[in-house]
Design an enzyme around this catalytic site. Structure first.
Site, short mmCIF file in Angstrom:
data_model
loop_
_atom_site.label_atom_id
_atom_site.label_comp_id
_atom_site.label_asym_id
_atom_site.label_seq_id
_atom_site.Cartn_x
_atom_site.Cartn_y
_atom_site.Cartn_z
N ASN A 231 0.92 -1.11 0.05
CA ASN A 231 0.15 0.01 -0.02
C ASN A 231 0.93 1.35 0.15
OD1 ASN A 231 -1.45 2.11 1.22
ND2 ASN A 231 -1.45 1.25 3.39
N GLY B 119 5.48 1.22 10.35
CA GLY B 119 5.79 2.75 10.26
C GLY B 119 7.39 2.92 10.81
N HIS C 95 -7.17 -0.20 7.65
CA HIS C 95 -5.90 0.10 7.77
C HIS C 95 -5.53 0.74 9.41
CE1 HIS C 95 -1.70 1.58 7.61
NE2 HIS C 95 -1.62 0.41 7.29
N LYS D 294 0.40 4.28 0.43
CA LYS D 294 -0.08 5.27 1.64
C LYS D 294 -0.23 6.58 0.93
CE LYS D 294 1.81 2.60 5.25
NZ LYS D 294 2.06 2.56 6.65
N GLU E 288 -3.75 3.08 9.92
CA GLU E 288 -3.98 4.82 10.17
C GLU E 288 -5.44 5.16 9.86
OE1 GLU E 288 -0.93 4.78 7.10
OE2 GLU E 288 0.61 4.03 8.42
N GLU F 264 -1.78 -6.58 11.04
CA GLU F 264 -0.57 -5.63 11.33
C GLU F 264 -0.80 -4.75 12.45
OE1 GLU F 264 0.35 -3.90 7.12
OE2 GLU F 264 -1.70 -2.93 7.57
N SER G 106 6.63 -3.30 9.12
CA SER G 106 7.88 -3.27 9.21
C SER G 106 8.67 -4.64 8.40
CB SER G 106 8.65 -3.03 10.75
OG SER G 106 8.47 -1.95 11.05
#
Ligand code: PGA
Length: 260
Positions: free
Chosen positions: A11, A177, A99, A13, A101, A171, A218
């Site tokens: 993805n 991140g 997701h 982002k 975020e 995730e 990661s």
């Protein structure tokens, strides 16, 4: 034992304009042209604005395209949202929902995500439902409860027949991140086991065990191979380490070599 099919994707982002996504996809397609897509599905979830422009390049490179989010309604007074019809029109096949975020920065909850799952199924997308616990939830040892809750609400009222089209990504929020720390292969595999059990509870053994569960957070060239060898991990959902086509292709090839 028959080798499992792998799913590896990224993805992008809120990175990569159309001008940046085009060469990325075209290079990725040519670098991975040797890979049998029945063995490994490769997907990219770029910006909405890129989808239309990269459609034919992605098709030529056998890369499946997805969207990073989607509204649950086809049309209406939803300023700033994107409709399933609009995403169909530009060639998205996967829709990523929930997701980290979206949940934690944009405050989406499981009920909202469930509405989006149903919209995605209605429009015959592959919903990629992302789940994951926060650091403090892991510390309080409610990680498994959180994951089960996200799955049970997120997939509320989904029939076993519909569940055949769903993919899951695990995730953990603390792993994602620049400040993230990847989960160990043992930890990731254990939680994937919990996800699998929950899916079996919801949809029965045959369908529940067939739903692919990808790990994300990661993932990089160092840890990708050891993660994929774990019995409950069916694929990898990669952020930063996949945003350069050469690096991404290297990871995919390493993973496939490690897995044969
Ligand atoms: P990361 O992102 O690989 O850069 O940690 C993962 C993700 O958010 O899907």
């Amino acid at each position: 034992m028959q080798k499992k099919k792998l799913y590896i994707g990224t993805n992008t982002k809120m990175y990569k304009t159309i001008a940046q996504t085009l060469p990325f996809l075209s290079r990725l397609g040519s670098l991975t042209s040797d890979i049998d897509r029945n063995r490994c599905e490769i997907f990219v979830i770029p910006s909405y604005t890129s989808l239309e422009s990269v459609k034919s390049i992605a098709k030529g490179g056998k890369i499946t395209l997805g969207a990073q989010n989607m509204c649950w309604e086809d049309e209406g007074q939803f300023t700033g949202e994107i409709s399933p019809l609009m995403l169909k029109e530009v060639g998205a096949e996967i829709v990523e929902l929930g997701h980290s975020e979206r949940r934690h920065v944009l405050h989406e909850d499981d009920i909202m995500i469930n509405k989006k799952i149903h919209a995605a199924l209605r429009h015959e997308f592959t919903p990629l439902l992302c789940v994951g616990e926060k650091e403090e939830q892991k510390r309080y040892k409610i990680n498994k409860e959180i994951i089960r809750m996200q799955l049970k609400i997120g997939l509320w009222n989904v029939t076993p027949q519909q569940a055949r089209h769903i993919w899951i990504a695990y995730e953990p929020v603390w792993a994602i991140g620049e400040n993230g720390k990847p989960a160990t292969k043992e930890y990731a595999d254990e939680i994937h086991g919990v996800i699998k059990e929950t899916l079996v509870e919801l949809f029965g053994k045959e369908i529940g065990t067939a739903i692919p569960i990808l790990y994300g957070g990661s993932v990089n060239a160092e840890n990708a191979c050891e993660l994929i060898k774990m019995p409950n991990i069916d694929g990898l959902f990669i952020g930063r380490s996949a945003w350069n086509a050469d690096n991404f292709s290297r990871i995919i090839h390493h993973v496939l070599n490690a897995y044969t």
